[in-house]
Write a protein that holds these residues in place. Structure first.
Motif, short mmCIF file in Angstrom:
data_model
loop_
_atom_site.label_atom_id
_atom_site.label_comp_id
_atom_site.label_asym_id
_atom_site.label_seq_id
_atom_site.Cartn_x
_atom_site.Cartn_y
_atom_site.Cartn_z
N PRO A 141 0.47 -1.73 0.22
CA PRO A 141 0.16 0.15 0.16
C PRO A 141 0.75 1.25 -0.16
O PRO A 141 1.74 0.93 0.54
CB PRO A 141 -0.96 -0.54 1.73
N SER A 142 0.67 2.82 -0.36
CA SER A 142 0.96 4.12 -0.46
C SER A 142 1.17 4.23 0.83
O SER A 142 -0.17 3.60 1.38
CB SER A 142 0.56 4.53 -1.81
N VAL A 143 1.70 5.08 1.17
CA VAL A 143 1.72 5.52 2.45
C VAL A 143 0.33 6.22 2.46
O VAL A 143 -0.61 6.60 3.71
CB VAL A 143 3.02 7.14 2.76
N MET A 144 -0.52 6.51 1.68
CA MET A 144 -1.61 7.72 1.14
C MET A 144 -3.37 6.47 1.92
O MET A 144 -3.73 6.18 2.62
CB MET A 144 -2.42 7.64 0.07
N GLU A 145 -2.49 5.68 1.19
CA GLU A 145 -3.79 4.19 1.67
C GLU A 145 -2.94 4.18 3.13
O GLU A 145 -3.88 4.19 4.09
CB GLU A 145 -3.17 3.41 0.84
N GLU A 146 -1.79 4.18 4.21
CA GLU A 146 -1.77 3.75 5.04
C GLU A 146 -2.46 4.36 5.80
O GLU A 146 -3.13 4.20 7.14
CB GLU A 146 -0.31 3.23 4.95
N ALA A 147 -2.15 5.98 5.76
CA ALA A 147 -3.09 6.52 6.37
C ALA A 147 -4.37 6.76 6.29
O ALA A 147 -4.99 6.88 7.49
CB ALA A 147 -2.02 8.18 5.88
N PHE A 148 -4.86 6.99 5.16
CA PHE A 148 -6.78 6.56 5.65
C PHE A 148 -7.15 5.20 6.18
O PHE A 148 -7.95 5.70 7.25
CB PHE A 148 -6.74 6.92 4.18
N LEU A 149 -6.56 4.52 5.88
CA LEU A 149 -6.62 2.86 6.55
C LEU A 149 -6.44 3.37 8.47
O LEU A 149 -7.59 3.01 9.28
CB LEU A 149 -5.95 2.15 6.44
N ARG A 150 -5.16 3.97 8.40
CA ARG A 150 -5.33 4.45 10.63
C ARG A 150 -6.26 5.53 10.62
O ARG A 150 -7.12 5.36 11.63
CB ARG A 150 -4.04 4.88 9.87
N TYR A 151 -6.85 6.15 9.82
CA TYR A 151 -8.03 7.29 10.27
C TYR A 151 -8.68 6.63 10.19
O TYR A 151 -10.39 6.67 11.24
CB TYR A 151 -7.86 8.33 8.79
#
Length: 141
Positions: free
Chosen positions: A38-48
């Motif tokens: 996953p991209s950093v953006m996907e990881e951040a969104f999933l964490r959110y």
């Protein structure tokens, strides 16, 4: 003559306005490749979304923790300014022990009637240890 020019002007204005409405009704869809990390953006969104995912799971009687998150698809409804996010997680009980459940859900952000989200679909099924290992590859823990 003035009536003809006025008619042409009104017809042109309505035609342009109608085509603008059609343009606004578009949706854009992005399918996320699952065979890459996953991209950093996907990881951040999933964490959110973590608390939201747990809340949805609990409301569907899956009172578990989850791992191996992935966003599968995001669709943007331009006219309604909303996003439909399809994602998957693997639910587990105890310290990352079976039984494992593959849980898929689609949520709309923002949700209906000014809520943070609405659940559009939710499904789950038990998976084997072998399938767990396969689905856990290239995921967010």
């Amino acid at each position: 003559m003035n009536k003809i020019l006025l008619s042409i002007f009104i017809f042109t204005f309505l035609s342009l306005g109608y085509s603008e409405i059609i343009t606004e009704a578009k949706t854009e869809t992005e399918i996320i490749p699952q065979n890459h990390p996953p991209s950093v953006m996907e990881e951040a969104f999933l964490r959110y979304l973590g608390e939201t995912i747990l809340d949805i799971m609990s409301n569907h009687n899956d009172k578990q923790l989850f791992t191996s998150s992935r966003i599968e698809k995001i669709s943007r409804d331009i006219a309604n300014d909303s996003y439909d996010v399809s994602l998957r997680v693997i639910g587990f009980e105890g310290p990352l022990n079976p039984p494992f459940k593959l849980i898929r859900m689609t949520i709309r952000i923002p949700g209906e009637q000014n809520t943070n989200y609405s659940v559009l679909s939710y499904s789950h099924r038990f998976i084997s240890d072998k399938e767990f290992k396969k689905l856990s590859k290239n995921t967010v823990d």
